[in-house]
Design a protein around this motif. Structure first.
Motif, PDB file in Angstrom:
ATOM      1  N   GLY A 101       0.812  -1.209   0.000  1.00 47.93           N
ATOM      2  CA  GLY A 101       0.000   0.000   0.000  1.00 47.93           C
ATOM      3  C   GLY A 101       0.846   1.261   0.000  1.00 47.93           C
ATOM      4  O   GLY A 101       0.323   2.357   0.150  1.00 47.93           O
ATOM      5  N   VAL A 102       2.151   1.122  -0.189  1.00 49.00           N
ATOM      6  CA  VAL A 102       3.069   2.261  -0.208  1.00 49.00           C
ATOM      7  C   VAL A 102       2.982   2.949  -1.567  1.00 49.00           C
ATOM      8  O   VAL A 102       3.024   2.300  -2.608  1.00 49.00           O
ATOM      9  N   SER A 103       2.879   4.263  -1.543  1.00 51.06           N
ATOM     10  CA  SER A 103       2.808   5.070  -2.755  1.00 51.06           C
ATOM     11  C   SER A 103       3.847   6.181  -2.656  1.00 51.06           C
ATOM     12  O   SER A 103       3.924   6.870  -1.646  1.00 51.06           O
ATOM     13  N   ARG A 104       4.666   6.333  -3.714  1.00 49.06           N
ATOM     14  CA  ARG A 104       5.736   7.333  -3.700  1.00 49.06           C
ATOM     15  C   ARG A 104       5.915   7.935  -5.088  1.00 49.06           C
ATOM     16  O   ARG A 104       5.549   7.332  -6.089  1.00 49.06           O
ATOM     17  N   ARG A 105       6.565   9.108  -5.110  1.00 44.39           N
ATOM     18  CA  ARG A 105       6.931   9.763  -6.372  1.00 44.39           C
ATOM     19  C   ARG A 105       8.447   9.830  -6.450  1.00 44.39           C
ATOM     20  O   ARG A 105       9.110  10.184  -5.475  1.00 44.39           O
ATOM     21  N   TYR A 106       8.998   9.478  -7.609  1.00 42.41           N
ATOM     22  CA  TYR A 106      10.437   9.465  -7.837  1.00 42.41           C
ATOM     23  C   TYR A 106      10.800  10.316  -9.050  1.00 42.41           C
ATOM     24  O   TYR A 106      10.016  10.403 -10.001  1.00 42.41           O
ATOM     25  N   GLU A 107      11.984  10.880  -9.025  1.00 39.82           N
ATOM     26  CA  GLU A 107      12.576  11.516 -10.196  1.00 39.82           C
ATOM     27  C   GLU A 107      13.271  10.406 -10.989  1.00 39.82           C
ATOM     28  O   GLU A 107      13.916   9.540 -10.398  1.00 39.82           O
ATOM     29  N   VAL A 108      13.161  10.422 -12.310  1.00 39.88           N
ATOM     30  CA  VAL A 108      13.697   9.368 -13.161  1.00 39.88           C
ATOM     31  C   VAL A 108      14.744   9.954 -14.106  1.00 39.88           C
ATOM     32  O   VAL A 108      14.555  11.056 -14.644  1.00 39.88           O
ATOM     33  N   GLU A 109      15.818   9.186 -14.318  1.00 44.35           N
ATOM     34  CA  GLU A 109      16.850   9.560 -15.284  1.00 44.35           C
ATOM     35  C   GLU A 109      17.221   8.326 -16.108  1.00 44.35           C
ATOM     36  O   GLU A 109      17.209   7.213 -15.591  1.00 44.35           O
ATOM     37  N   PHE A 110      17.551   8.570 -17.371  1.00 48.78           N
ATOM     38  CA  PHE A 110      18.034   7.486 -18.222  1.00 48.78           C
ATOM     39  C   PHE A 110      19.159   8.018 -19.093  1.00 48.78           C
ATOM     40  O   PHE A 110      18.986   8.990 -19.821  1.00 48.78           O
ATOM     41  N   ALA A 111      20.322   7.384 -18.996  1.00 47.01           N
ATOM     42  CA  ALA A 111      21.474   7.761 -19.816  1.00 47.01           C
ATOM     43  C   ALA A 111      22.474   6.619 -19.809  1.00 47.01           C
ATOM     44  O   ALA A 111      22.654   5.943 -18.792  1.00 47.01           O
ATOM     45  N   ASP A 112      23.134   6.422 -20.930  1.00 49.93           N
ATOM     46  CA  ASP A 112      24.218   5.447 -21.043  1.00 49.93           C
ATOM     47  C   ASP A 112      23.843   4.056 -20.536  1.00 49.93           C
ATOM     48  O   ASP A 112      24.621   3.404 -19.840  1.00 49.93           O
ATOM     49  N   ARG A 171      21.749   3.258 -18.278  1.00 51.91           N
ATOM     50  CA  ARG A 171      21.406   3.256 -16.846  1.00 51.91           C
ATOM     51  C   ARG A 171      20.063   3.947 -16.640  1.00 51.91           C
ATOM     52  O   ARG A 171      19.911   5.113 -16.986  1.00 51.91           O
ATOM     53  N   LEU A 172      19.142   3.207 -16.072  1.00 48.86           N
ATOM     54  CA  LEU A 172      17.850   3.759 -15.698  1.00 48.86           C
ATOM     55  C   LEU A 172      17.847   3.889 -14.179  1.00 48.86           C
ATOM     56  O   LEU A 172      18.087   2.912 -13.475  1.00 48.86           O
ATOM     57  N   SER A 173      17.602   5.082 -13.689  1.00 54.49           N
ATOM     58  CA  SER A 173      17.584   5.263 -12.237  1.00 54.49           C
ATOM     59  C   SER A 173      16.390   6.098 -11.833  1.00 54.49           C
ATOM     60  O   SER A 173      15.874   6.907 -12.602  1.00 54.49           O
TER      61      SER A 173
END
Length: 137
Positions: free
Chosen positions: A88-99, A101-103
């Protein structure tokens, strides 16, 4: 159907098409050193490519199964993820993708997280590493 004209590919998400598909995942967790976690992750286009949906399922019960939707803010030039898991955990994340690597990361007061998935050179597998900070630790 309402809003079908907006069911089109989102250009900001196009670089992520290399992760679309089914993946066996391997990763670690900072609270469980020495443990390797295995599971499956899928990435699929949602609403004609307007968003990307990620689903995860782990073999170990210590890591919850989850679903997340990745979208963009074209004015800010950023990607974000809305995450929800079986606890039931809900969160917002910043996303980056380069080279290859997805983070995704979040840095909330008292609790910060970062997950990085690295594609192999032949793009046949993905390895994940997570980091977490609670308080000042």
């Amino acid at each position: 159907m309402i809003g079908t004209a907006a069911l089109i590919p989102n250009p900001a998400l196009r670089p992520l098409e290399v992760v679309v598909g089914q993946w066996r995942t391997t990763g670690t967790h900072p609270l469980m050193p020495g443990t390797t976690f295995r599971g499956r992750t899928s990435f699929a286009w949602l609403e004609g490519g307007a968003f990307l949906v990620m689903r995860t399922e782990m073999e170990q019960a210590e890591v919850p199964d989850a679903v997340a939707v990745i979208g963009s803010d074209d004015a800010a030039g950023t990607l974000t993820m809305s995450y929800f898991d079986e606890r039931g955990v809900s969160r917002r994340y910043e996303v980056e993708f380069a080279d290859g690597r997805l983070s995704w990361s979040r840095d909330e007061a008292g609790f910060a997280q970062r997950q990085t998935l690295v594609l192999s050179e032949d793009r046949s597998r993905m390895t994940g590493t997570g980091r977490m900070r609670r308080g000042g630790e």
